[in-house]
Motif scaffolding. Structure first.
Motif, PDB file in Angstrom:
ATOM      1  N   ASN A 199      21.822 -23.342  46.643  1.00  0.00           N
ATOM      2  CA  ASN A 199      22.529 -23.592  45.384  1.00  0.00           C
ATOM      3  C   ASN A 199      21.934 -24.757  44.591  1.00  0.00           C
ATOM      4  O   ASN A 199      22.063 -24.804  43.377  1.00  0.00           O
ATOM      5  CB  ASN A 199      24.024 -23.819  45.622  1.00  0.00           C
ATOM      6  CG  ASN A 199      24.305 -24.885  46.644  1.00  0.00           C
ATOM      7  OD1 ASN A 199      23.764 -24.845  47.750  1.00  0.00           O
ATOM      8  ND2 ASN A 199      25.150 -25.837  46.315  1.00  0.00           N
ATOM      9  N   HIS A 200      21.256 -25.705  45.242  1.00  0.00           N
ATOM     10  CA  HIS A 200      20.693 -26.839  44.499  1.00  0.00           C
ATOM     11  C   HIS A 200      19.469 -26.414  43.680  1.00  0.00           C
ATOM     12  O   HIS A 200      19.023 -27.182  42.834  1.00  0.00           O
ATOM     13  CB  HIS A 200      20.358 -28.008  45.439  1.00  0.00           C
ATOM     14  CG  HIS A 200      19.594 -27.616  46.666  1.00  0.00           C
ATOM     15  ND1 HIS A 200      20.221 -27.202  47.810  1.00  0.00           N
ATOM     16  CD2 HIS A 200      18.279 -27.542  46.908  1.00  0.00           C
ATOM     17  CE1 HIS A 200      19.306 -26.902  48.719  1.00  0.00           C
ATOM     18  NE2 HIS A 200      18.123 -27.101  48.195  1.00  0.00           N
ATOM     19  N   GLY A 201      18.963 -25.227  43.897  1.00  0.00           N
ATOM     20  CA  GLY A 201      17.852 -24.709  43.107  1.00  0.00           C
ATOM     21  C   GLY A 201      18.238 -24.391  41.674  1.00  0.00           C
ATOM     22  O   GLY A 201      17.379 -24.192  40.814  1.00  0.00           O
ATOM     23  N   ILE A 202      19.532 -24.387  41.395  1.00  0.00           N
ATOM     24  CA  ILE A 202      20.011 -24.050  40.043  1.00  0.00           C
ATOM     25  C   ILE A 202      19.535 -25.074  39.006  1.00  0.00           C
ATOM     26  O   ILE A 202      19.286 -24.732  37.864  1.00  0.00           O
ATOM     27  CB  ILE A 202      21.560 -23.894  40.026  1.00  0.00           C
ATOM     28  CG1 ILE A 202      22.021 -23.122  38.796  1.00  0.00           C
ATOM     29  CG2 ILE A 202      22.259 -25.242  40.112  1.00  0.00           C
ATOM     30  CD1 ILE A 202      23.455 -22.671  38.867  1.00  0.00           C
ATOM     31  N   SER A 203      19.378 -26.322  39.433  1.00  0.00           N
ATOM     32  CA  SER A 203      18.952 -27.365  38.496  1.00  0.00           C
ATOM     33  C   SER A 203      17.492 -27.193  38.071  1.00  0.00           C
ATOM     34  O   SER A 203      17.074 -27.737  37.052  1.00  0.00           O
ATOM     35  CB  SER A 203      19.155 -28.750  39.107  1.00  0.00           C
ATOM     36  OG  SER A 203      18.374 -28.876  40.286  1.00  0.00           O
ATOM     37  N   GLY A 204      16.713 -26.433  38.824  1.00  0.00           N
ATOM     38  CA  GLY A 204      15.308 -26.228  38.502  1.00  0.00           C
ATOM     39  C   GLY A 204      15.041 -25.032  37.608  1.00  0.00           C
ATOM     40  O   GLY A 204      13.888 -24.750  37.278  1.00  0.00           O
ATOM     41  N   LEU A 205      16.103 -24.334  37.206  1.00  0.00           N
ATOM     42  CA  LEU A 205      15.905 -23.160  36.355  1.00  0.00           C
ATOM     43  C   LEU A 205      15.520 -23.582  34.938  1.00  0.00           C
ATOM     44  O   LEU A 205      16.118 -24.484  34.365  1.00  0.00           O
ATOM     45  CB  LEU A 205      17.172 -22.312  36.311  1.00  0.00           C
ATOM     46  CG  LEU A 205      17.609 -21.674  37.634  1.00  0.00           C
ATOM     47  CD1 LEU A 205      18.925 -20.942  37.462  1.00  0.00           C
ATOM     48  CD2 LEU A 205      16.549 -20.737  38.177  1.00  0.00           C
ATOM     49  N   SER A 206      14.541 -22.893  34.383  1.00  0.00           N
ATOM     50  CA  SER A 206      14.109 -23.180  33.013  1.00  0.00           C
ATOM     51  C   SER A 206      14.976 -22.404  32.017  1.00  0.00           C
ATOM     52  O   SER A 206      15.749 -21.525  32.409  1.00  0.00           O
ATOM     53  CB  SER A 206      12.641 -22.778  32.839  1.00  0.00           C
ATOM     54  OG  SER A 206      12.523 -21.359  32.893  1.00  0.00           O
ATOM     55  N   LYS A 207      14.778 -22.701  30.731  1.00  0.00           N
ATOM     56  CA  LYS A 207      15.490 -21.947  29.687  1.00  0.00           C
ATOM     57  C   LYS A 207      15.103 -20.469  29.748  1.00  0.00           C
ATOM     58  O   LYS A 207      15.941 -19.599  29.535  1.00  0.00           O
ATOM     59  CB  LYS A 207      15.185 -22.515  28.305  1.00  0.00           C
ATOM     60  CG  LYS A 207      15.869 -23.820  28.012  1.00  0.00           C
ATOM     61  CD  LYS A 207      15.605 -24.285  26.601  1.00  0.00           C
ATOM     62  CE  LYS A 207      16.296 -25.618  26.359  1.00  0.00           C
ATOM     63  NZ  LYS A 207      16.090 -26.104  24.990  1.00  0.00           N
ATOM     64  N   LEU A 208      13.831 -20.209  30.055  1.00  0.00           N
ATOM     65  CA  LEU A 208      13.372 -18.827  30.162  1.00  0.00           C
ATOM     66  C   LEU A 208      14.066 -18.129  31.334  1.00  0.00           C
ATOM     67  O   LEU A 208      14.524 -16.987  31.184  1.00  0.00           O
ATOM     68  CB  LEU A 208      11.848 -18.792  30.351  1.00  0.00           C
ATOM     69  CG  LEU A 208      11.213 -17.405  30.341  1.00  0.00           C
ATOM     70  CD1 LEU A 208      11.284 -16.795  28.949  1.00  0.00           C
ATOM     71  CD2 LEU A 208       9.768 -17.479  30.811  1.00  0.00           C
ATOM     72  N   ASN A 209      14.167 -18.823  32.480  1.00  0.00           N
ATOM     73  CA  ASN A 209      14.897 -18.260  33.621  1.00  0.00           C
ATOM     74  C   ASN A 209      16.315 -17.916  33.220  1.00  0.00           C
ATOM     75  O   ASN A 209      16.796 -16.801  33.473  1.00  0.00           O
ATOM     76  CB  ASN A 209      14.955 -19.246  34.791  1.00  0.00           C
ATOM     77  CG  ASN A 209      13.625 -19.563  35.418  1.00  0.00           C
ATOM     78  OD1 ASN A 209      13.347 -20.714  35.714  1.00  0.00           O
ATOM     79  ND2 ASN A 209      12.790 -18.574  35.645  1.00  0.00           N
ATOM     80  N   TRP A 210      17.023 -18.887  32.623  1.00  0.00           N
ATOM     81  CA  TRP A 210      18.411 -18.676  32.224  1.00  0.00           C
ATOM     82  C   TRP A 210      18.543 -17.525  31.240  1.00  0.00           C
ATOM     83  O   TRP A 210      19.426 -16.669  31.388  1.00  0.00           O
ATOM     84  CB  TRP A 210      18.992 -19.958  31.602  1.00  0.00           C
ATOM     85  CG  TRP A 210      19.477 -20.928  32.622  1.00  0.00           C
ATOM     86  CD1 TRP A 210      18.890 -22.105  32.983  1.00  0.00           C
ATOM     87  CD2 TRP A 210      20.649 -20.804  33.440  1.00  0.00           C
ATOM     88  NE1 TRP A 210      19.623 -22.723  33.968  1.00  0.00           N
ATOM     89  CE2 TRP A 210      20.713 -21.950  34.266  1.00  0.00           C
ATOM     90  CE3 TRP A 210      21.645 -19.850  33.560  1.00  0.00           C
ATOM     91  CZ2 TRP A 210      21.727 -22.157  35.190  1.00  0.00           C
ATOM     92  CZ3 TRP A 210      22.664 -20.042  34.471  1.00  0.00           C
ATOM     93  CH2 TRP A 210      22.699 -21.188  35.278  1.00  0.00           C
TER      94      TRP A 210
ATOM     95  N   SER B 205      19.696 -10.034  32.084  1.00  0.00           N
ATOM     96  CA  SER B 205      19.781  -9.119  33.215  1.00  0.00           C
ATOM     97  C   SER B 205      21.234  -8.890  33.619  1.00  0.00           C
ATOM     98  O   SER B 205      21.642  -7.761  33.919  1.00  0.00           O
ATOM     99  CB  SER B 205      18.984  -9.674  34.399  1.00  0.00           C
ATOM    100  OG  SER B 205      19.130  -8.858  35.523  1.00  0.00           O
ATOM    101  N   GLY B 206      22.018  -9.950  33.630  1.00  0.00           N
ATOM    102  CA  GLY B 206      23.444  -9.824  33.945  1.00  0.00           C
ATOM    103  C   GLY B 206      24.181  -8.961  32.936  1.00  0.00           C
ATOM    104  O   GLY B 206      25.019  -8.128  33.310  1.00  0.00           O
ATOM    105  N   CYS B 207      23.859  -9.135  31.666  1.00  0.00           N
ATOM    106  CA  CYS B 207      24.480  -8.303  30.617  1.00  0.00           C
ATOM    107  C   CYS B 207      24.102  -6.836  30.808  1.00  0.00           C
ATOM    108  O   CYS B 207      24.957  -5.948  30.711  1.00  0.00           O
ATOM    109  CB  CYS B 207      24.052  -8.783  29.233  1.00  0.00           C
ATOM    110  SG  CYS B 207      24.717 -10.384  28.758  1.00  0.00           S
ATOM    111  N   ALA B 208      22.823  -6.585  31.080  1.00  0.00           N
ATOM    112  CA  ALA B 208      22.372  -5.203  31.293  1.00  0.00           C
ATOM    113  C   ALA B 208      23.050  -4.596  32.521  1.00  0.00           C
ATOM    114  O   ALA B 208      23.474  -3.436  32.504  1.00  0.00           O
ATOM    115  CB  ALA B 208      20.849  -5.169  31.449  1.00  0.00           C
ATOM    116  N   THR B 209      23.176  -5.393  33.589  1.00  0.00           N
ATOM    117  CA  THR B 209      23.846  -4.920  34.798  1.00  0.00           C
ATOM    118  C   THR B 209      25.302  -4.577  34.508  1.00  0.00           C
ATOM    119  O   THR B 209      25.800  -3.527  34.917  1.00  0.00           O
ATOM    120  CB  THR B 209      23.765  -5.974  35.921  1.00  0.00           C
ATOM    121  OG1 THR B 209      22.393  -6.210  36.218  1.00  0.00           O
ATOM    122  CG2 THR B 209      24.501  -5.524  37.168  1.00  0.00           C
TER     123      THR B 209
END
Length: 137
Positions: A54-65, A71-75
């Motif tokens: 869960n601590h990997g969430i802070s490393g997400l870029s704007k592109l990742n987000w 992807s979540g919307c499409a799902t």
């Protein structure tokens, strides 16, 4: 190893169709999708917390987000339409037609990701498209 996970995915996708068809009887499909989403949310976060990732969430870029949200919307939209189709049609028709997504993913991966299109992959996609047309008509 990837193919083991892919086969497990196919198995659970098949079970999803059967369980959903039974579970949506007499239920609004949007409500059913919302319930299913909460269950998935709980399972996914339980796995992340168990693994300690869960601590990997802070490393997400704007592109990742951006693309994870898309992807979540499409799902979500896929599930909403899938449940509605299951409520109106037979699992033996809806589930295979839903798998047209495989052929569409192949086409989109070539167009947007620059993945190579081999004769084997193109043939497989065409067979899926043909099978889908047979089931629809």
């Amino acid at each position: 190893m990837w193919w083991i996970y892919a086969l497990l995915s196919a198995l659970f996708a098949a079970l999803t169709a059967i369980f959903a068809k039974i579970g949506i009887k007499g239920v609004d499909t949007d409500l059913a999708t919302a319930i299913r989403t909460v269950v998935i949310l709980l399972i996914a976060w339980a796995i992340v917390l168990y693994k300690g990732t869960n601590h990997g969430i802070s490393g997400l870029s704007k592109l990742n987000w951006t693309f994870l949200v898309l992807s979540g919307c499409a799902t979500g939209l896929s599930w909403i339409f899938y449940f509605k189709a299951l409520q109106l049609g037979k699992v033996s028709q809806v589930a295979p037609v839903d798998k047209l997504s495989v052929a569409l993913a192949i086409i989109l991966s070539v167009v947007f990701l620059g993945e190579p299109l081999t004769l084997k992959t193109a043939t497989g996609a065409l067979l899926i498209i043909g099978g889908t047309l047979v089931l629809i008509f």
